[in-house]
Design a protein around this motif. Structure first.
Motif, PDB file in Angstrom:
ATOM      1  N   ARG A  53      -3.949  -6.796 -11.547  1.00  0.00           N
ATOM      2  CA  ARG A  53      -4.537  -5.710 -10.752  1.00  0.00           C
ATOM      3  C   ARG A  53      -4.037  -5.862  -9.317  1.00  0.00           C
ATOM      4  O   ARG A  53      -4.156  -6.923  -8.707  1.00  0.00           O
ATOM      5  N   VAL A  54      -3.480  -4.788  -8.797  1.00  0.00           N
ATOM      6  CA  VAL A  54      -2.822  -4.813  -7.495  1.00  0.00           C
ATOM      7  C   VAL A  54      -3.529  -3.874  -6.526  1.00  0.00           C
ATOM      8  O   VAL A  54      -3.890  -2.743  -6.894  1.00  0.00           O
ATOM      9  N   LYS A  55      -3.734  -4.340  -5.308  1.00  0.00           N
ATOM     10  CA  LYS A  55      -4.189  -3.497  -4.220  1.00  0.00           C
ATOM     11  C   LYS A  55      -2.951  -2.824  -3.643  1.00  0.00           C
ATOM     12  O   LYS A  55      -2.073  -3.471  -3.075  1.00  0.00           O
ATOM     13  N   ILE A  56      -2.850  -1.507  -3.822  1.00  0.00           N
ATOM     14  CA  ILE A  56      -1.698  -0.760  -3.330  1.00  0.00           C
ATOM     15  C   ILE A  56      -1.877  -0.494  -1.836  1.00  0.00           C
ATOM     16  O   ILE A  56      -2.884   0.084  -1.406  1.00  0.00           O
ATOM     17  N   LEU A  57      -0.892  -0.896  -1.046  1.00  0.00           N
ATOM     18  CA  LEU A  57      -0.944  -0.663   0.397  1.00  0.00           C
ATOM     19  C   LEU A  57      -0.087   0.519   0.828  1.00  0.00           C
ATOM     20  O   LEU A  57      -0.425   1.233   1.771  1.00  0.00           O
ATOM     21  N   PHE A  58       1.036   0.694   0.138  1.00  0.00           N
ATOM     22  CA  PHE A  58       1.949   1.793   0.462  1.00  0.00           C
ATOM     23  C   PHE A  58       2.478   2.392  -0.838  1.00  0.00           C
ATOM     24  O   PHE A  58       2.761   1.676  -1.790  1.00  0.00           O
ATOM     25  N   THR A  59       2.622   3.695  -0.842  1.00  0.00           N
ATOM     26  CA  THR A  59       3.249   4.355  -1.984  1.00  0.00           C
ATOM     27  C   THR A  59       4.026   5.552  -1.471  1.00  0.00           C
ATOM     28  O   THR A  59       3.766   6.049  -0.361  1.00  0.00           O
ATOM     29  N   SER A  60       5.002   6.001  -2.227  1.00  0.00           N
ATOM     30  CA  SER A  60       5.807   7.154  -1.836  1.00  0.00           C
ATOM     31  C   SER A  60       6.078   8.022  -3.056  1.00  0.00           C
ATOM     32  O   SER A  60       5.780   7.636  -4.186  1.00  0.00           O
ATOM     33  N   ILE A  61       6.636   9.191  -2.804  1.00  0.00           N
ATOM     34  CA  ILE A  61       6.778  10.203  -3.859  1.00  0.00           C
ATOM     35  C   ILE A  61       8.251  10.420  -4.177  1.00  0.00           C
ATOM     36  O   ILE A  61       9.077  10.577  -3.286  1.00  0.00           O
ATOM     37  N   CYS A  62       8.548  10.426  -5.459  1.00  0.00           N
ATOM     38  CA  CYS A  62       9.902  10.620  -5.958  1.00  0.00           C
ATOM     39  C   CYS A  62       9.936  11.923  -6.765  1.00  0.00           C
ATOM     40  O   CYS A  62       8.894  12.443  -7.157  1.00  0.00           O
ATOM     41  N   HIS A  63      11.134  12.454  -7.010  1.00  0.00           N
ATOM     42  CA  HIS A  63      11.235  13.696  -7.780  1.00  0.00           C
ATOM     43  C   HIS A  63      10.696  13.551  -9.200  1.00  0.00           C
ATOM     44  O   HIS A  63      10.296  14.538  -9.819  1.00  0.00           O
ATOM     45  N   THR A  64      10.687  12.327  -9.723  1.00  0.00           N
ATOM     46  CA  THR A  64      10.100  12.116 -11.047  1.00  0.00           C
ATOM     47  C   THR A  64       8.604  12.388 -11.023  1.00  0.00           C
ATOM     48  O   THR A  64       8.042  12.965 -11.962  1.00  0.00           O
ATOM     49  N   ASP A  65       7.943  11.977  -9.935  1.00  0.00           N
ATOM     50  CA  ASP A  65       6.523  12.299  -9.767  1.00  0.00           C
ATOM     51  C   ASP A  65       6.331  13.805  -9.679  1.00  0.00           C
ATOM     52  O   ASP A  65       5.393  14.370 -10.258  1.00  0.00           O
ATOM     53  N   LEU A  66       7.234  14.439  -8.952  1.00  0.00           N
ATOM     54  CA  LEU A  66       7.150  15.890  -8.773  1.00  0.00           C
ATOM     55  C   LEU A  66       7.293  16.610 -10.109  1.00  0.00           C
ATOM     56  O   LEU A  66       6.537  17.536 -10.424  1.00  0.00           O
ATOM     57  N   SER A  67       8.246  16.171 -10.921  1.00  0.00           N
ATOM     58  CA  SER A  67       8.458  16.776 -12.234  1.00  0.00           C
ATOM     59  C   SER A  67       7.239  16.585 -13.133  1.00  0.00           C
ATOM     60  O   SER A  67       6.808  17.512 -13.833  1.00  0.00           O
ATOM     61  N   ALA A  68       6.671  15.377 -13.107  1.00  0.00           N
ATOM     62  CA  ALA A  68       5.491  15.099 -13.933  1.00  0.00           C
ATOM     63  C   ALA A  68       4.290  15.913 -13.450  1.00  0.00           C
ATOM     64  O   ALA A  68       3.495  16.404 -14.253  1.00  0.00           O
ATOM     65  N   LEU A  83      -0.521   9.570 -11.164  1.00  0.00           N
ATOM     66  CA  LEU A  83       0.926   9.471 -11.071  1.00  0.00           C
ATOM     67  C   LEU A  83       1.315   8.402 -10.052  1.00  0.00           C
ATOM     68  O   LEU A  83       0.493   7.632  -9.588  1.00  0.00           O
ATOM     69  N   GLY A  84       2.601   8.380  -9.713  1.00  0.00           N
ATOM     70  CA  GLY A  84       3.098   7.449  -8.709  1.00  0.00           C
ATOM     71  C   GLY A  84       3.767   6.233  -9.305  1.00  0.00           C
ATOM     72  O   GLY A  84       3.230   5.618 -10.231  1.00  0.00           O
ATOM     73  N   HIS A  85       4.961   5.894  -8.794  1.00  0.00           N
ATOM     74  CA  HIS A  85       5.645   4.702  -9.307  1.00  0.00           C
ATOM     75  C   HIS A  85       6.461   3.967  -8.247  1.00  0.00           C
ATOM     76  O   HIS A  85       7.139   2.994  -8.562  1.00  0.00           O
ATOM     77  N   GLU A  86       6.397   4.414  -6.999  1.00  0.00           N
ATOM     78  CA  GLU A  86       7.024   3.679  -5.898  1.00  0.00           C
ATOM     79  C   GLU A  86       5.917   3.121  -5.013  1.00  0.00           C
ATOM     80  O   GLU A  86       5.136   3.884  -4.449  1.00  0.00           O
ATOM     81  N   ALA A  87       5.868   1.817  -4.854  1.00  0.00           N
ATOM     82  CA  ALA A  87       4.770   1.244  -4.080  1.00  0.00           C
ATOM     83  C   ALA A  87       5.045  -0.211  -3.735  1.00  0.00           C
ATOM     84  O   ALA A  87       6.007  -0.825  -4.207  1.00  0.00           O
ATOM     85  N   ALA A  88       4.153  -0.743  -2.901  1.00  0.00           N
ATOM     86  CA  ALA A  88       4.126  -2.174  -2.607  1.00  0.00           C
ATOM     87  C   ALA A  88       2.685  -2.542  -2.320  1.00  0.00           C
ATOM     88  O   ALA A  88       1.910  -1.718  -1.823  1.00  0.00           O
ATOM     89  N   GLY A  89       2.318  -3.776  -2.664  1.00  0.00           N
ATOM     90  CA  GLY A  89       0.932  -4.155  -2.459  1.00  0.00           C
ATOM     91  C   GLY A  89       0.713  -5.645  -2.583  1.00  0.00           C
ATOM     92  O   GLY A  89       1.653  -6.451  -2.492  1.00  0.00           O
ATOM     93  N   ILE A  90      -0.542  -6.009  -2.797  1.00  0.00           N
ATOM     94  CA  ILE A  90      -0.961  -7.404  -2.867  1.00  0.00           C
ATOM     95  C   ILE A  90      -1.781  -7.613  -4.146  1.00  0.00           C
ATOM     96  O   ILE A  90      -2.616  -6.777  -4.497  1.00  0.00           O
ATOM     97  N   VAL A  91      -1.532  -8.699  -4.830  1.00  0.00           N
ATOM     98  CA  VAL A  91      -2.253  -9.006  -6.065  1.00  0.00           C
ATOM     99  C   VAL A  91      -3.731  -9.250  -5.748  1.00  0.00           C
ATOM    100  O   VAL A  91      -4.070 -10.080  -4.905  1.00  0.00           O
ATOM    101  N   GLU A  92      -4.612  -8.512  -6.438  1.00  0.00           N
ATOM    102  CA  GLU A  92      -6.053  -8.709  -6.297  1.00  0.00           C
ATOM    103  C   GLU A  92      -6.566  -9.720  -7.312  1.00  0.00           C
ATOM    104  O   GLU A  92      -7.395 -10.570  -6.999  1.00  0.00           O
ATOM    105  N   SER A  93      -6.070  -9.647  -8.550  1.00  0.00           N
ATOM    106  CA  SER A  93      -6.461 -10.601  -9.587  1.00  0.00           C
ATOM    107  C   SER A  93      -5.457 -10.521 -10.725  1.00  0.00           C
ATOM    108  O   SER A  93      -4.721  -9.544 -10.856  1.00  0.00           O
ATOM    109  N   VAL A  94      -5.426 -11.567 -11.538  1.00  0.00           N
ATOM    110  CA  VAL A  94      -4.502 -11.602 -12.673  1.00  0.00           C
ATOM    111  C   VAL A  94      -5.280 -11.881 -13.944  1.00  0.00           C
ATOM    112  O   VAL A  94      -6.337 -12.513 -13.930  1.00  0.00           O
TER     113      VAL A  94
END
Length: 394
Positions: A53-68, A83-94
């Motif tokens: 489980r990840v705490k998402i800090l940043f995400t962005s939008i790609c044309h694949t998201d737009l198509s979906a 949706l969404g598949h471009e991101a970066a974050g910090i692990v909250e738990s495993v």
């Protein structure tokens, strides 16, 4: 985002004891094709075996998201969905069995998973994965065929491309998450989840662009410009950008494109123009538009005998390749590329390091930044052709 913010966030984050508990957080939920995304509270279950489980800090939008979001492929529709598949974050738990990541690690999610055990993962010639490879029809977790997202009243919310990053928290298979250097700027690292890795990798891993070679790129969105950046780093002497939007040309110069062609300005086919500019054709062409006519032009723009075309664009049409088998006897080749040929778990950390060292320029790709609540505005910027990547702060 400055380092001070990161450190203060991590301090408060480490004090939270949410492991093993359901987290209620905000997410942008798609309820139907083309409908505005709804920012609402959702429930995110704890990770199960080999999940994170990840705490998402940043995400962005790609044309694949737009198509979906538009629901262009009826077979791939599943609602409600995050949706969404471009991101970066910090692990909250495993979850149980996860040994290569722990709470607090800085991570990048990626849609083309790497289990490390299947026959494809063990073969260095491919980055496909039999178990966690990208599958736009998949909308649930591998473990139990269920979702980790639900509405406040307990109804399931579907997953997307192994990632679902339009949420403050997301649960992913550990095969689709990789730890990176804690000093890497997470706001830029989100680009490595898809666009930049896909383009740069196509130039480095798939085409293996050589110093002094010639390149033509059809479609100058984020992926196309990332191809140019990869070709520039590899020392290509001529990088031709092809796009019908002249506003893309200024951005293209910043990442190494040397010449531009607007097909609307030509009286001859693009491949004839490129042939005249390059003594018979380029060494490598990259199709990043998802258009069959463009794909044919890209193929014919390469030099007979050795030209290579790399297919990157997503083609929703059921039509087949616009090529006659006999045309391949002229020595031109064509190949497809997913995620730039990168094996996410083993190769993305090195790519992140290269970005930190300045080998790749990531700043040029982030054209806008908005708070997460304005995600619909970010979609509109992409629709209007005004943004390459709009970085959303969660």
């Amino acid at each position: 985002m400055d380092v001070g913010y990161h450190k203060s966030f991590e301090t408060s984050f480490e004090s939270d004891d949410t492991a093993g508990k359901v987290i209620t957080c905000k997410a942008a939920v798609a309820w139907g094709p083309g409908q505005p995304l709804v920012i609402e509270e959702v429930q995110v279950a704890p990770p199960q075996k080999m999940e994170i489980r990840v705490k998402i800090l940043f995400t962005s939008i790609c044309h694949t998201d737009l198509s979906a979001w538009k629901g262009e492929s009826e077979a791939q529709r599943a609602y409600p969905r995050i949706l969404g598949h471009e991101a970066a974050g910090i692990v909250e738990s495993v979850g149980e069995g996860v040994e290569d990541m722990k709470k607090g690690d800085h991570v990048i999610p990626f849609f083309q998973g790497q289990c490390g055990n299947c026959i494809c993962c063990r073969n260095e010639k491919t980055n496909l994965c039999q178990r966690f490879g990208v599958n736009p029809l998949k909308s649930v977790m591998v473990n139990d065929g269920k979702t980790r997202f639900s509405t406040k009243d307990g109804n399931p919310i579907f997953h997307f491309l192994n990632t679902s990053t339009f949420s403050e928290y997301s649960v992913l298979d550990s095969a689709c998450v990789v730890k990176i250097d804690s000093e890497a700027p997470l706001e830029k690292m989100s680009l490595l989840s898809c666009g930049v890795s896909t383009g740069v990798g196509a130039a480095w891993n798939v085409a293996n662009v050589q110093p002094g070679s010639s390149v033509a790129i059809f479609g100058l969105g984020a992926v196309g410009l990332a191809v140019a950046e990869g070709a520039r780093v590899r020392g290509a002497s001529k990088i031709i950008g092809v796009d019908i939007n002249p506003s893309k040309f200024a951005k293209g110069k910043a990442v190494g494109i040397t010449e531009f062609i607007n097909p609307k300005d030509l009286e001859v086919p693009v491949h004839e123009k490129i042939g005249a500019m390059t003594d018979g054709g380029v060494d490598y062409s990259f199709e990043c538009a998802g258009n069959l006519e463009v794909l044919r032009e890209a193929f014919l723009s390469t030099h007979m005998g050795w030209g290579l075309t790399v297919l990157l664009g997503i083609h929703p049409s059921p039509m087949l390749l616009p090529l006659h088998p006999m045309e391949l006897f002229d020595g031109r080749q064509i190949i497809g590329s997913v995620f730039g040929g990168f094996k996410g778990k083993t190769q993305l950390p090195k790519l992140a390091k290269q970005c930190m060292c300045g080998i790749l320029k990531l700043d040029e790709f982030i054209t806008h930044e908005l708070p997460f609540e304005k995600i619909n505005e970010a979609f509109q910027l992409l629709i209007d052709g005004k943004s390459l990547r709009c970085l959303l702060h969660l």
